[in-house]
Design a protein around this motif. Structure first.
Motif, PDB file in Angstrom:
ATOM      1  N   ILE A 170       0.842  -1.202   0.000  1.00  0.00           N
ATOM      2  CA  ILE A 170       0.000   0.000   0.000  1.00  0.00           C
ATOM      3  C   ILE A 170       0.877   1.251   0.000  1.00  0.00           C
ATOM      4  O   ILE A 170       0.605   2.216  -0.726  1.00  0.00           O
TER       5      ILE A 170
ATOM      6  N   GLU B 191       0.820   4.220  -2.816  1.00  0.00           N
ATOM      7  CA  GLU B 191       0.490   5.588  -2.420  1.00  0.00           C
ATOM      8  C   GLU B 191       1.585   6.587  -2.798  1.00  0.00           C
ATOM      9  O   GLU B 191       1.297   7.748  -3.081  1.00  0.00           O
ATOM     10  N   SER B 192       2.839   6.131  -2.824  1.00  0.00           N
ATOM     11  CA  SER B 192       3.945   7.053  -3.102  1.00  0.00           C
ATOM     12  C   SER B 192       4.412   7.010  -4.550  1.00  0.00           C
ATOM     13  O   SER B 192       5.354   7.718  -4.923  1.00  0.00           O
TER      14      SER B 192
ATOM     15  N   ALA C  63      -4.731   6.453  -5.627  1.00  0.00           N
ATOM     16  CA  ALA C  63      -3.369   6.957  -5.829  1.00  0.00           C
ATOM     17  C   ALA C  63      -3.339   8.157  -6.766  1.00  0.00           C
ATOM     18  O   ALA C  63      -4.101   8.246  -7.730  1.00  0.00           O
TER      19      ALA C  63
ATOM     20  N   ALA D 211      -6.242   1.277  -3.037  1.00  0.00           N
ATOM     21  CA  ALA D 211      -5.044   2.109  -3.080  1.00  0.00           C
ATOM     22  C   ALA D 211      -4.743   2.577  -4.501  1.00  0.00           C
ATOM     23  O   ALA D 211      -4.366   3.737  -4.712  1.00  0.00           O
TER      24      ALA D 211
END
Length: 331
Positions: free
Chosen positions: A176, A180-181, A212, A208
């Motif tokens: 996750i 997310e990054s 995102a 996610a």
């Protein structure tokens, strides 16, 4: 692998040969790579170890580790070695057995993957989509339910939907966090129903990916597959992704620019496979950026994505810029 804050973060979801092929090219670029790999396989060596040892199937993970490995070629070859002349070991690859042994030693499959990544000097991060056994099922258009990933293509019938058991399987926190990054999330290439969708059926991953902020791109398959995507167009592939996720979530699609040679197409017809029709107008109506590039090659009588061509385009799409020195290194 320690994350480099100055590199673009690229997350790839998939499995099978499509994912490992793409990663062989991408690992040569200055990117922060994370591969999220399906664990729904139940055939061959992976299926035997899954059933005998009650562990997630290691085969797709093994191929990704080998693709991203920066170790000596002989070590990578040994890791991929498949036994052929033993009643007990016949069909097993050494890498599968090593992952099974590490899982038993550490008591945790994801820990085993991390340790094997270190041993093989993996250029990136490899994460299983789930840290437990997952069973992929398919409901065919006639209502028949098929249990098991390896059995689904054999029925040669249109698929209505695929689903996993247990339905509430959890993914790893690291998965996750990577999503997310991410700067770019790549879906495919690979078998639509048996390599790509099993990742997106994990609820935490699906949520996610949808949430995102990364650019999300689908690398469309070159050929349809008997038993999975018979006569599918490019937009049919995308629609199947949207139907299973529950909403449109992609920003772009990457298509090949060159037509499959007729002699190669004829060979594929014997397998009930055809070049994917690129219905660009429909794709644009779906709100997608459509990119057509020369990204495939014919290897004998087989057409495949060319790892370096796809990687070069993805690197530029992610906003990467290589210096003149690094270009000589990477090319």
């Amino acid at each position: 692998m320690e994350r480099n804050q100055h590199r673009k973060r690229v997350v790839i979801l998939g499995g099978g040969t499509g994912l490992s092929t793409l990663l062989r090219g991408l690992k040569l670029y200055p990117l922060d790579l994370t591969a999220i790999v399906t664990v729904a396989d139940d055939g061959g060596s992976s299926g035997r170890l899954r059933n005998d040892l009650d562990i997630p199937p290691p085969g797709d993970i093994r191929n990704v580790l080998a693709a991203l490995s920066d170790t000596e070629p002989l070590v990578a070859e040994m890791f991929q070695y498949r036994f052929k002349h033993s009643l007990d070991l016949d069909g097993h690859s050494l890498g599968n057995l090593m992952l099974a042994a590490l899982t038993d030693i550490t008591g945790d499959f994801s820990h085993a993957v991390r340790e094997m990544s270190r041993v093989l000097s993996v250029n990136g991060t490899v994460l299983p989509a789930a840290n437990q056994i997952v069973t992929l099922n398919a409901e065919l258009e006639d209502g028949t339910i098929i249990k098991g990933e390896s059995k689904i293509p054999a029925y040669l019938q249109p698929i209505k939907r695929v689903f996993i058991e247990p339905h509430d399987v959890k993914t790893l926190p690291a998965t996750i966090a990577a999503i997310e990054s991410a700067d770019v999330i790549v879906v495919g290439p690979g078998s639509l129903y048996t390599s790509i969708l099993p990742n997106l059926l994990v609820r935490d991953i699906k949520k996610a990916v949808v949430a995102a902020k990364a650019k999300k791109i689908y690398i469309c398959n070159l050929m349809t597959q008997a038993g999975e995507t018979y006569r599918y167009t490019a937009s049919d592939h995308v629609q199947a992704l949207y139907d299973h996720v529950g909403e449109s979530f992609l920003d772009a699609i990457l298509l090949d620019k060159v037509q499959v040679p007729p002699v190669v197409a004829e060979r594929y017809k014997k397998e009930k496979a055809w070049p994917v029709e690129y219905d660009e107008e429909r794709l644009q109506q779906m709100g997608l950026e459509v990119h057509r590039k020369d990204i495939a090659n014919v290897f004998g009588e087989i057409v495949r994505h060319e790892p370096m061509k796809v990687a070069e385009w993805l690197f530029e799409y992610a906003g990467g810029r290589a210096s003149e020195d690094s270009k000589q290194l990477y090319f």
